[in-house]
Design an enzyme around this catalytic site. Structure first.
Site, PDB file in Angstrom:
ATOM      1  N   PRO A  57       0.809  -1.220   0.000  1.00  0.00           N
ATOM      2  CA  PRO A  57       0.000   0.000   0.000  1.00  0.00           C
ATOM      3  C   PRO A  57       0.847   1.278   0.000  1.00  0.00           C
ATOM      4  O   PRO A  57       1.734   1.437   0.830  1.00  0.00           O
ATOM      5  CB  PRO A  57      -0.813  -0.107   1.295  1.00  0.00           C
ATOM      6  CG  PRO A  57      -0.063  -1.066   2.160  1.00  0.00           C
ATOM      7  CD  PRO A  57       0.689  -1.976   1.254  1.00  0.00           C
ATOM      8  N   GLU A  58       0.561   2.138  -0.951  1.00  0.00           N
ATOM      9  CA  GLU A  58       1.172   3.468  -1.002  1.00  0.00           C
ATOM     10  C   GLU A  58       0.022   4.474  -1.053  1.00  0.00           C
ATOM     11  O   GLU A  58      -1.129   4.093  -0.825  1.00  0.00           O
ATOM     12  CB  GLU A  58       2.089   3.580  -2.235  1.00  0.00           C
ATOM     13  CG  GLU A  58       3.239   2.577  -2.163  1.00  0.00           C
ATOM     14  CD  GLU A  58       4.226   2.673  -3.317  1.00  0.00           C
ATOM     15  OE1 GLU A  58       4.241   3.701  -4.010  1.00  0.00           O
ATOM     16  OE2 GLU A  58       4.970   1.704  -3.527  1.00  0.00           O
ATOM     17  N   HIS A 118      -5.600 -13.648   9.748  1.00  0.00           N
ATOM     18  CA  HIS A 118      -4.608 -12.659  10.173  1.00  0.00           C
ATOM     19  C   HIS A 118      -5.233 -11.384  10.745  1.00  0.00           C
ATOM     20  O   HIS A 118      -4.728 -10.289  10.534  1.00  0.00           O
ATOM     21  CB  HIS A 118      -3.666 -12.280   9.024  1.00  0.00           C
ATOM     22  CG  HIS A 118      -3.071 -13.465   8.326  1.00  0.00           C
ATOM     23  ND1 HIS A 118      -2.217 -14.341   8.964  1.00  0.00           N
ATOM     24  CD2 HIS A 118      -3.199 -13.915   7.052  1.00  0.00           C
ATOM     25  CE1 HIS A 118      -1.854 -15.283   8.100  1.00  0.00           C
ATOM     26  NE2 HIS A 118      -2.425 -15.059   6.944  1.00  0.00           N
ATOM     27  N   ARG A 166       1.894  -9.816   7.706  1.00  0.00           N
ATOM     28  CA  ARG A 166       3.320  -9.622   7.975  1.00  0.00           C
ATOM     29  C   ARG A 166       3.610  -8.650   9.119  1.00  0.00           C
ATOM     30  O   ARG A 166       4.775  -8.459   9.468  1.00  0.00           O
ATOM     31  CB  ARG A 166       4.034  -9.198   6.686  1.00  0.00           C
ATOM     32  CG  ARG A 166       3.973 -10.331   5.648  1.00  0.00           C
ATOM     33  CD  ARG A 166       4.932 -10.133   4.524  1.00  0.00           C
ATOM     34  NE  ARG A 166       6.314 -10.062   4.980  1.00  0.00           N
ATOM     35  CZ  ARG A 166       7.342  -9.767   4.191  1.00  0.00           C
ATOM     36  NH1 ARG A 166       7.128  -9.501   2.923  1.00  0.00           N
ATOM     37  NH2 ARG A 166       8.559  -9.717   4.663  1.00  0.00           N
TER      38      ARG A 166
END
Ligand SMILES: [Zn+2]
Length: 323
Positions: free
Chosen positions: A2-3, A92, A111
């Site tokens: 994601p940016e 997650h 992560r």
């Protein structure tokens, strides 16, 4: 990963899903995502209504009533998802906000590079991560300011743009895409860019972001390229594939520990089109310099020389593009 565009889309989705809704319960695991805080710090969000979401670069600040807030950074794999309370939770999940409309917001992050920080809005606005951010490029990039920022560093242009203090929200994808669009070699020292090149880069940063927003915006959560999602980008993740501009093979190099994808043909290492400048014009200017007796006179020829390439730029550029 994601940016800015992906976080902008996430904030639009969160607004659509939860703005004006009250949080009825909060569950936060003891996870790296909340590092430095206890799960109890998030309990205060229960009973509060989401009244706004601000985004600066890759950071979101969720605003709740009575002055409470929640910072969210998606890290590498973070995602906000909405489901009905009866539906099974996704994998997650690191935090869950139950809403007054029976919906549930899950923050998932396999992560664990993302961040969630709870606190008063006042304290969160002053958080060092937000305070260090440069201007957000979504509303337009100030070319003159970008030029000044790049003049202050000898780092590569790639690394200078990765620095969130230069512009907030660019990452590996959009730095690489913008440099490709602007035909700039990623290893050029940042301070070697001319004003014209910085202005060109500013326009292409805007273009790269606009393109990604158009390609990815919608009600569905984005599947990142790294997760096997569709790759809409020109050079990102395309080592060995033909360049969309010229057909040459896209290369991958490593800068600051991160991959950079680029086309060595479209993005030559040399500044501007200097190598193809007519030599005859540059040499007499140099030859004149020693003849000038006063030190002050050394400046005008130097200026004249730097202006000459700008004027003749169009001619050498054309044959280079045909290759
Ligand atoms: Zn190319």
């Amino acid at each position: 990963m994601p940016e800015l565009p992906e976080v902008e889309i996430a904030s639009r989705q969160l607004r659509a899903w939860a703005l004006g809704r009250r949080v009825t319960a909060v569950q936060v695991g003891k996870t790296r995502v909340i590092r430095g805080q206890t799960p109890e710090a998030f309990a205060a969000l229960a009973g509060r209504t989401l009244v706004g979401i601000e985004r600066r670069g890759k950071w979101m600040l969720l605003l709740f009533d009575r002055g409470l807030g929640l910072i969210s950074h998606l890290g590498m794999t973070g995602k906000w998802l909405r489901r009905e309370r009866a539906a099974p939770a996704p994998k997650h999940v690191r935090a869950t906000l139950e809403l007054s409309d029976k919906g549930v917001l899950d923050y998932t992050d396999p992560r664990l590079f993302g961040r969630l920080i709870a606190g008063s809005v006042e304290a969160l606005r002053a958080h060092p991560s937000l305070a260090a951010l440069g201007p957000d490029p979504l509303g337009g990039v100030d070319a003159a300011r970008l030029y000044q920022a790049l003049q202050r560093t000898r780092r590569s242009i790639k690394e200078a743009l990765m620095d969130q203090g230069t512009l907030a929200g660019l990452g590996n994808i959009h730095v690489g895409e913008s440099l490709h669009r602007a035909a700039l070699h990623p290893e050029r020292p940042a301070d070697s860019l001319s004003r014209e090149e910085a202005a060109l880069l500013a326009r292409h940063i805007e273009e790269s972001i606009r393109f990604a927003l158009e390609a990815q915006d919608g009600p569905e959560p984005i599947k990142y390229v790294e997760e096997g999602g569709e790759n809409p980008f020109l050079v990102y993740g395309r080592a060995g594939e033909p360049c969309p501009g010229c057909g040459s093979e896209i290369e991958r190099i490593v800068q600051g520990g991160r991959s950079t994808f680029f086309c060595a043909n479209c993005q030559p290492r040399t500044a501007g089109r200097r190598p193809s400048l007519p030599q005859a014009k540059a040499k007499p200017a140099k030859a004149k310099q020693p003849k000038t007796p006063a030190k002050a006179r050394a400046k005008p020829p130097a200026k004249a020389r730097s202006k000459a390439p700008a004027k003749t730029r169009q001619k050498p550029a054309a044959p280079a593009k045909k290759r």
